[in-house]
Design a protein around this motif. Structure first.
Motif, PDB file in Angstrom:
ATOM      1  N   LEU A 249      40.108  82.327  17.205  1.00 12.10           N
ATOM      2  CA  LEU A 249      40.115  82.271  19.194  1.00 12.10           C
ATOM      3  C   LEU A 249      41.360  83.070  19.101  1.00 12.10           C
ATOM      4  O   LEU A 249      42.586  84.003  18.075  1.00 12.10           O
ATOM      5  CB  LEU A 249      41.238  81.679  20.295  1.00 12.10           C
ATOM      6  N   THR A 250      41.507  84.503  19.787  1.00 11.64           N
ATOM      7  CA  THR A 250      42.116  85.536  19.150  1.00 11.64           C
ATOM      8  C   THR A 250      42.556  86.134  21.301  1.00 11.64           C
ATOM      9  O   THR A 250      42.503  85.235  22.281  1.00 11.64           O
ATOM     10  CB  THR A 250      41.380  87.049  19.431  1.00 11.64           C
ATOM     11  N   ALA A 251      43.498  86.850  21.446  1.00 13.97           N
ATOM     12  CA  ALA A 251      44.527  86.687  22.748  1.00 13.97           C
ATOM     13  C   ALA A 251      43.138  87.550  23.698  1.00 13.97           C
ATOM     14  O   ALA A 251      42.996  87.134  24.995  1.00 13.97           O
ATOM     15  CB  ALA A 251      45.299  87.897  23.113  1.00 13.97           C
ATOM     16  N   GLU A 252      42.572  88.787  23.067  1.00 17.48           N
ATOM     17  CA  GLU A 252      40.923  89.233  24.028  1.00 17.48           C
ATOM     18  C   GLU A 252      40.245  88.348  24.243  1.00 17.48           C
ATOM     19  O   GLU A 252      39.309  88.168  25.397  1.00 17.48           O
ATOM     20  CB  GLU A 252      40.204  90.040  23.233  1.00 17.48           C
ATOM     21  N   MET A 253      39.549  87.349  23.363  1.00 17.94           N
ATOM     22  CA  MET A 253      38.603  85.896  23.415  1.00 17.94           C
ATOM     23  C   MET A 253      39.516  85.516  24.984  1.00 17.94           C
ATOM     24  O   MET A 253      38.607  84.861  25.777  1.00 17.94           O
ATOM     25  CB  MET A 253      37.807  85.184  22.112  1.00 17.94           C
ATOM     26  N   PHE A 254      40.811  84.909  24.461  1.00 14.22           N
ATOM     27  CA  PHE A 254      41.132  84.402  25.444  1.00 14.22           C
ATOM     28  C   PHE A 254      40.750  84.386  27.253  1.00 14.22           C
ATOM     29  O   PHE A 254      40.245  83.557  28.494  1.00 14.22           O
ATOM     30  CB  PHE A 254      42.487  84.022  25.021  1.00 14.22           C
ATOM     31  N   GLU A 255      41.450  86.025  27.346  1.00  4.11           N
ATOM     32  CA  GLU A 255      41.650  86.870  28.372  1.00  4.11           C
ATOM     33  C   GLU A 255      40.256  86.832  29.071  1.00  4.11           C
ATOM     34  O   GLU A 255      40.351  87.236  30.319  1.00  4.11           O
ATOM     35  CB  GLU A 255      42.261  88.118  27.908  1.00  4.11           C
ATOM     36  N   ALA A 256      39.417  86.930  28.133  1.00  6.29           N
ATOM     37  CA  ALA A 256      38.194  87.071  28.765  1.00  6.29           C
ATOM     38  C   ALA A 256      37.477  85.965  29.429  1.00  6.29           C
ATOM     39  O   ALA A 256      37.332  86.001  30.427  1.00  6.29           O
ATOM     40  CB  ALA A 256      36.970  87.417  27.779  1.00  6.29           C
ATOM     41  N   VAL A 257      37.674  84.994  29.167  1.00  4.05           N
ATOM     42  CA  VAL A 257      37.936  83.496  29.550  1.00  4.05           C
ATOM     43  C   VAL A 257      37.645  83.290  31.435  1.00  4.05           C
ATOM     44  O   VAL A 257      37.409  83.484  32.322  1.00  4.05           O
ATOM     45  CB  VAL A 257      37.902  82.837  28.815  1.00  4.05           C
ATOM     46  N   PHE A 258      39.988  84.337  31.361  1.00  2.70           N
ATOM     47  CA  PHE A 258      40.309  84.286  32.449  1.00  2.70           C
ATOM     48  C   PHE A 258      39.880  85.299  33.732  1.00  2.70           C
ATOM     49  O   PHE A 258      39.459  85.288  33.898  1.00  2.70           O
ATOM     50  CB  PHE A 258      41.459  84.176  31.989  1.00  2.70           C
ATOM     51  N   ALA A 259      39.363  86.055  32.409  1.00  2.49           N
ATOM     52  CA  ALA A 259      38.764  87.496  33.739  1.00  2.49           C
ATOM     53  C   ALA A 259      37.375  86.455  33.806  1.00  2.49           C
ATOM     54  O   ALA A 259      37.431  87.106  35.380  1.00  2.49           O
ATOM     55  CB  ALA A 259      38.634  88.604  32.692  1.00  2.49           C
ATOM     56  N   ASP A 260      36.216  85.885  33.759  1.00  4.08           N
ATOM     57  CA  ASP A 260      35.609  85.393  33.889  1.00  4.08           C
ATOM     58  C   ASP A 260      35.996  84.130  35.260  1.00  4.08           C
ATOM     59  O   ASP A 260      35.018  84.515  36.723  1.00  4.08           O
ATOM     60  CB  ASP A 260      34.426  84.733  33.504  1.00  4.08           C
ATOM     61  N   ILE A 261      36.873  83.791  35.522  1.00  2.00           N
ATOM     62  CA  ILE A 261      37.606  82.361  36.081  1.00  2.00           C
ATOM     63  C   ILE A 261      38.636  83.721  37.598  1.00  2.00           C
ATOM     64  O   ILE A 261      37.459  82.733  38.663  1.00  2.00           O
ATOM     65  CB  ILE A 261      38.334  81.782  35.595  1.00  2.00           C
ATOM     66  N   ARG A 262      38.843  84.468  37.083  1.00  2.00           N
ATOM     67  CA  ARG A 262      39.300  84.954  37.983  1.00  2.00           C
ATOM     68  C   ARG A 262      38.461  85.755  38.806  1.00  2.00           C
ATOM     69  O   ARG A 262      38.791  85.756  40.272  1.00  2.00           O
ATOM     70  CB  ARG A 262      40.177  86.140  37.802  1.00  2.00           C
ATOM     71  N   HIS A 263      37.429  86.790  38.797  1.00  2.00           N
ATOM     72  CA  HIS A 263      36.090  86.877  38.758  1.00  2.00           C
ATOM     73  C   HIS A 263      35.660  86.174  39.866  1.00  2.00           C
ATOM     74  O   HIS A 263      34.916  86.645  41.135  1.00  2.00           O
ATOM     75  CB  HIS A 263      34.793  87.978  38.185  1.00  2.00           C
ATOM     76  N   TYR A 264      35.209  84.658  39.741  1.00  2.00           N
ATOM     77  CA  TYR A 264      34.724  83.767  39.916  1.00  2.00           C
ATOM     78  C   TYR A 264      34.932  83.614  41.363  1.00  2.00           C
ATOM     79  O   TYR A 264      35.383  82.996  42.486  1.00  2.00           O
ATOM     80  CB  TYR A 264      34.727  82.686  39.673  1.00  2.00           C
ATOM     81  N   LEU A 265      36.156  83.340  40.812  1.00  2.00           N
ATOM     82  CA  LEU A 265      38.054  82.910  42.321  1.00  2.00           C
ATOM     83  C   LEU A 265      37.707  83.580  42.951  1.00  2.00           C
ATOM     84  O   LEU A 265      38.289  83.189  44.155  1.00  2.00           O
ATOM     85  CB  LEU A 265      38.896  82.519  41.391  1.00  2.00           C
ATOM     86  N   ASP A 266      38.401  85.377  43.105  1.00  2.00           N
ATOM     87  CA  ASP A 266      38.589  86.097  43.731  1.00  2.00           C
ATOM     88  C   ASP A 266      37.653  87.524  44.349  1.00  2.00           C
ATOM     89  O   ASP A 266      37.459  88.511  44.559  1.00  2.00           O
ATOM     90  CB  ASP A 266      39.645  86.567  43.283  1.00  2.00           C
ATOM     91  N   GLY A 267      37.144  87.363  42.977  1.00  3.16           N
ATOM     92  CA  GLY A 267      35.850  88.673  42.840  1.00  3.16           C
ATOM     93  C   GLY A 267      36.611  89.781  42.193  1.00  3.16           C
ATOM     94  O   GLY A 267      37.517  89.436  42.129  1.00  3.16           O
ATOM     95  N   PRO A 268      35.506  90.960  42.168  1.00  3.93           N
ATOM     96  CA  PRO A 268      36.250  91.770  41.010  1.00  3.93           C
ATOM     97  C   PRO A 268      37.667  92.544  41.284  1.00  3.93           C
ATOM     98  O   PRO A 268      38.526  93.167  40.523  1.00  3.93           O
ATOM     99  CB  PRO A 268      35.312  92.096  40.477  1.00  3.93           C
TER     100      PRO A 268
END
Length: 222
Positions: free
Chosen positions: A190-209
């Motif tokens: 698990l890299t920081a970039e991989m972890f951040e990508a999951v959070f980016a997906d979650i934030r996009h889901y919750l609030d949009g791009p």
């Protein structure tokens, strides 16, 4: 169910009794969830770490696994600061709550299957109080399966993988990631970039791009 006095798993209860003798300044009790009462994001870890949550009394606080987690939570607007060092520091979670599949420290950080199932009633209660549309992030396969168990779902129908995302029948949105443990990050599973990508997906889901910070990774590894 009184979490603070729970002794339903004899092996874990006896182990914590000994930890309190060996380290009287440690919390060494079932660790309660941390964060807001009505989260838009619930994070589910495995269990308290010996010198982390078991010491401080707050999930992912004071150990290596919390370094990447809280830094990423802060980056994506779910925490007021990027570091969690003690249960009485100034850190606050924003629209977020953190819990564990197993609330007590297990020997060698490995809860037994029966203990995961016994503790699942607490997680079931936590999930039942979440409204439709809430994002749930499972850190690791054990947490992923514990969420499915708490929802009464078949594990084979929702296989674990880093970056997976499932809309559950209850209306919850289940995301999963490799656990942010020392082993996984140091071996670069698990890299920081991989972890951040999951959070980016979650934030996009919750609030949009428009409200989602730009991740340093193009996409999560599937």
């Amino acid at each position: 169910m009184n979490l603070s006095s729970c002794r339903q798993c004899p092996r874990l209860a006896d182990f914590l009794d000994q930890v309190r003798v060996d380290s009287p300044d440690y919390f060494a009790r079932p660790v309660p969830p941390f964060g807001v009462a009505d989260p838009r994001l619930l994070i589910v870890g495995l269990a308290p770490g010996m010198h982390g949550a078991n010491r401080t009394g707050r999930p992912f606080t004071g150990d290596f696994a919390g370094i990447l987690l809280y830094r990423t939570l802060h980056r994506f607007g779910f925490a007021s600061q990027p570091e969690s060092v003690s249960a009485d520091d100034a850190l606050q979670l924003l629209d977020c709550r953190i819990t564990n599949a197993v609330k007590c420290l297990p020997p060698q950080n490995k809860p037994e299957t029966a203990e995961i199932r016994q503790c699942n009633a607490y997680l079931r209660s936590e999930l039942a109080g979440l409204p439709e549309g809430t994002a749930v992030l499972a850190l690791g396969n054990v947490a992923h399966q514990a969420v499915l168990l708490a929802q009464g779902l078949k594990i084979k129908a929702y296989p674990f993988g880093h970056g997976t995302h499932y809309q559950l029948p209850s209306g919850l949105s289940l995301y999963s990631s490799y656990h942010c443990s020392r082993y996984n990050t140091q071996t670069r599973r698990l890299t920081a970039e991989m972890f951040e990508a999951v959070f980016a997906d979650i934030r996009h889901y919750l609030d949009g791009p428009s409200l989602c910070p730009t991740s340093t990774s193009a996409s999560p590894e599937r």
